[in-house]
Design a protein around this motif. Structure first.
Motif, short mmCIF file in Angstrom:
data_model
loop_
_atom_site.label_atom_id
_atom_site.label_comp_id
_atom_site.label_asym_id
_atom_site.label_seq_id
_atom_site.Cartn_x
_atom_site.Cartn_y
_atom_site.Cartn_z
N LEU A 92 0.86 -1.18 0.00
CA LEU A 92 0.00 0.00 0.00
C LEU A 92 0.89 1.23 0.00
O LEU A 92 1.79 1.35 0.85
CB LEU A 92 -0.94 0.00 1.20
CG LEU A 92 -2.02 1.07 1.20
CD1 LEU A 92 -3.33 0.52 1.78
CD2 LEU A 92 -1.60 2.30 1.99
N SER A 93 0.68 2.12 -0.95
CA SER A 93 1.52 3.32 -1.10
C SER A 93 0.86 4.51 -0.43
O SER A 93 -0.32 4.78 -0.65
CB SER A 93 1.74 3.63 -2.58
OG SER A 93 2.43 2.59 -3.21
N LEU A 94 1.65 5.24 0.37
CA LEU A 94 1.16 6.50 0.93
C LEU A 94 1.32 7.59 -0.13
O LEU A 94 2.05 7.43 -1.11
CB LEU A 94 1.96 6.86 2.18
CG LEU A 94 1.94 5.84 3.33
CD1 LEU A 94 2.54 6.47 4.59
CD2 LEU A 94 0.55 5.31 3.61
N LYS A 111 -0.01 13.01 11.18
CA LYS A 111 1.08 12.71 12.10
C LYS A 111 2.41 13.20 11.52
O LYS A 111 2.61 13.19 10.31
CB LYS A 111 1.18 11.19 12.34
CG LYS A 111 -0.04 10.59 13.01
CD LYS A 111 0.09 9.07 13.13
CE LYS A 111 1.20 8.65 14.07
NZ LYS A 111 1.27 7.17 14.21
N ASN A 112 3.31 13.57 12.41
CA ASN A 112 4.65 13.98 12.01
C ASN A 112 5.56 12.75 12.03
O ASN A 112 6.53 12.66 12.77
CB ASN A 112 5.16 15.06 12.96
CG ASN A 112 6.48 15.64 12.50
OD1 ASN A 112 6.94 15.37 11.40
ND2 ASN A 112 7.12 16.42 13.36
N ASP A 113 5.22 11.79 11.18
CA ASP A 113 5.93 10.52 11.12
C ASP A 113 6.15 10.18 9.65
O ASP A 113 5.19 9.87 8.94
CB ASP A 113 5.11 9.42 11.81
CG ASP A 113 5.76 8.06 11.76
OD1 ASP A 113 6.82 7.91 11.11
OD2 ASP A 113 5.22 7.11 12.38
N ALA A 127 -7.27 -9.18 13.05
CA ALA A 127 -5.96 -9.16 13.70
C ALA A 127 -5.08 -8.10 13.05
O ALA A 127 -5.07 -7.94 11.82
CB ALA A 127 -5.29 -10.52 13.59
N ALA A 128 -4.33 -7.38 13.89
CA ALA A 128 -3.45 -6.33 13.37
C ALA A 128 -2.39 -6.92 12.46
O ALA A 128 -1.83 -7.99 12.71
CB ALA A 128 -2.80 -5.58 14.53
N VAL A 129 -2.12 -6.21 11.37
CA VAL A 129 -1.09 -6.61 10.40
C VAL A 129 0.15 -5.76 10.63
O VAL A 129 0.07 -4.53 10.71
CB VAL A 129 -1.60 -6.42 8.95
CG1 VAL A 129 -0.47 -6.65 7.95
CG2 VAL A 129 -2.77 -7.36 8.68
N VAL A 130 1.29 -6.40 10.74
CA VAL A 130 2.56 -5.70 10.89
C VAL A 130 3.16 -5.52 9.50
O VAL A 130 3.36 -6.50 8.77
CB VAL A 130 3.53 -6.47 11.79
CG1 VAL A 130 4.87 -5.74 11.87
CG2 VAL A 130 2.93 -6.65 13.17
N THR A 131 3.44 -4.28 9.13
CA THR A 131 3.96 -3.99 7.80
C THR A 131 5.37 -3.42 7.89
O THR A 131 5.79 -2.89 8.92
CB THR A 131 3.06 -3.00 7.06
OG1 THR A 131 3.11 -1.72 7.72
CG2 THR A 131 1.62 -3.48 7.01
N LYS A 132 6.07 -3.52 6.78
CA LYS A 132 7.41 -2.94 6.66
C LYS A 132 7.32 -1.68 5.82
O LYS A 132 6.64 -1.66 4.79
CB LYS A 132 8.36 -3.93 5.99
CG LYS A 132 9.76 -3.40 5.75
CD LYS A 132 10.60 -4.42 5.00
CE LYS A 132 11.99 -3.87 4.68
NZ LYS A 132 12.81 -4.86 3.92
N ALA A 133 8.00 -0.62 6.27
CA ALA A 133 8.00 0.63 5.52
C ALA A 133 9.24 0.71 4.64
O ALA A 133 10.37 0.52 5.11
CB ALA A 133 7.96 1.82 6.47
N ASP A 202 8.61 9.13 -0.93
CA ASP A 202 7.73 8.02 -1.33
C ASP A 202 7.80 6.94 -0.26
O ASP A 202 8.90 6.50 0.12
CB ASP A 202 8.16 7.44 -2.67
CG ASP A 202 7.96 8.41 -3.82
OD1 ASP A 202 6.84 8.90 -3.98
OD2 ASP A 202 8.95 8.70 -4.54
N VAL A 203 6.64 6.49 0.21
CA VAL A 203 6.56 5.48 1.26
C VAL A 203 5.63 4.36 0.81
O VAL A 203 4.49 4.62 0.41
CB VAL A 203 6.05 6.06 2.59
CG1 VAL A 203 6.04 4.99 3.68
CG2 VAL A 203 6.90 7.25 3.01
N VAL A 204 6.11 3.14 0.87
CA VAL A 204 5.29 1.96 0.56
C VAL A 204 5.33 1.04 1.78
O VAL A 204 6.40 0.73 2.31
CB VAL A 204 5.82 1.20 -0.68
CG1 VAL A 204 4.98 -0.05 -0.93
CG2 VAL A 204 5.80 2.11 -1.90
#
Length: 337
Positions: A92-94, A111-113, A127-133, A202-204
């Motif tokens: 998923l792309s931000l 958010k400042n993140d 259930a929460a999904v843990v993603t990699k940035a 760019d953040v995916v």
């Protein structure tokens, strides 16, 4: 003039939240005079749609999109028709972030993140999904993430934090970064003039998703939209005419919106851009269903694909258009002049 015509959806959402400091691109204060330039227009950005790999026995059973003024929830329903579990790549792309160079646009983030500035959460079957940035800071077509981090610059290329950090750069560092296309060059004749970040972020977010055999599971993506907010007053009637086709405004609704302006009333507008790409490129996907909750009973909601029978309800329903060119949802709330 309003910002209605100038705010166009940007294909891959943000209001300022009380729980976190909002981050907005800062601009010099506007001097109140007839010749003063217009204040920067707040613009909307669209978070990318969920994308998964295509495999045999995978079916996209449905996609629902639920929208409020400060929250968007996509619910994707994936069915594994086979007798064995499936594992697919998911991303998923931000929205891409870059500093405005002409001072005409500004953005407000939740958010400042730099890894999660839209307060994104994802669940699968509850259930929460843990993603990699995966982050890239592109300048002149090259990833300059390492160089930006080496100078201890914030990765989000606009806002008070990066302005402060850029102002603290030594002349030598500023010249070196400008030569790489990472920031704007200093003007020797105006040494106190601030430089500007010239990279795009760019953040995916990515993960591996397991789909159990013989089951349909929901993957729910929730975030705060990077929305535009503006004010319509008397004299902005033509702006509504100019966007009536894009927003699929029916004549009675257009007349109601314009009549309030002609009578010295006003509208506060929330403008949200959404992606509507199919989640799997090689698998047929049904059109997404839409539900938009009104912030107040007297608000007016407009978007293409809307079910007119629900226009006066607390929740307005509809179906995403077939063009896959994104969805623009605009919420009008009555306001004082």
């Amino acid at each position: 003039m309003s910002n209605l015509r100038t705010i166009m959806p940007v294909a891959i959402v943000g209001v300022a939240l009380a729980i976190t400091p909002a981050l907005a691109e800062t601009k010099p204060p506007v001097v109140e005079s007839p010749e003063a330039p217009s204040a920067p227009a707040e613009a909307s950005l669209a978070v990318g749609a969920l994308q998964v790999g295509s495999v045999a026995n995978l079916e996209v059973a449905g996609v629902d999109i639920s929208v409020t003024a400060n929250s968007v929830v996509y619910s994707y329903y994936f069915k594994n028709k086979g007798n064995a579990d499936l594992t697919v790549a998911a991303t998923l792309s931000l929205p891409e972030l870059s500093a405005g160079t002409d001072g005409t646009q500004t953005w407000t983030l939740a958010k400042n993140d730099p890894e999660n500035f839209v307060d994104l959460t994802i669940t699968a079957a509850g259930a929460a999904v843990v993603t990699k940035a995966v982050l890239h800071a592109n300048a002149l077509g090259l990833d300059r993430l390492a160089e930006i981090k080496a100078e201890h610059l914030p990765l989000i290329p606009f806002g008070a934090d990066v302005d402060k950090a850029l102002a603290a750069l030594s002349p030598e560092a500023a010249d070196r970064l400008a030569a790489l296309g990472i920031i704007s060059p200093r003007d020797p004749a105006r040494p106190k003039e601030p430089v500007t970040a010239d990279w795009s972020l760019d953040v995916v977010r990515s993960w591996r998703q397991v789909l159990p055999a013989g089951k349909t599971i929901p993957i729910v993506v929730k975030f705060v939209p990077v929305a535009a907010h503006y004010h319509l007053v008397k004299g902005d009637e033509d702006d509504l005419n100019d966007v009536k086709e894009e927003l699929c405004l029916k004549p009675p609704v257009l007349s109601m919106l314009q009549s309030r302006l002609k009578g010295n009333g006003a509208w506060n507008v929330t403008d949200i851009s959404l992606a509507d790409d199919a989640p799997a490129r090689w698998i047929e996907s049904p059109a997404a269903t839409l539900s938009v909750q009104k912030p107040k009973a007297d608000a007016i909601v407009a978007f293409c694909g809307m079910d007119d029978k629900t226009a006066t309800k607390a929740t307005v329903l509809g179906t995403a258009p077939d063009q896959n060119e994104g969805i623009r949802i605009v919420i009008f709330e009555p306001a004082a002049k």
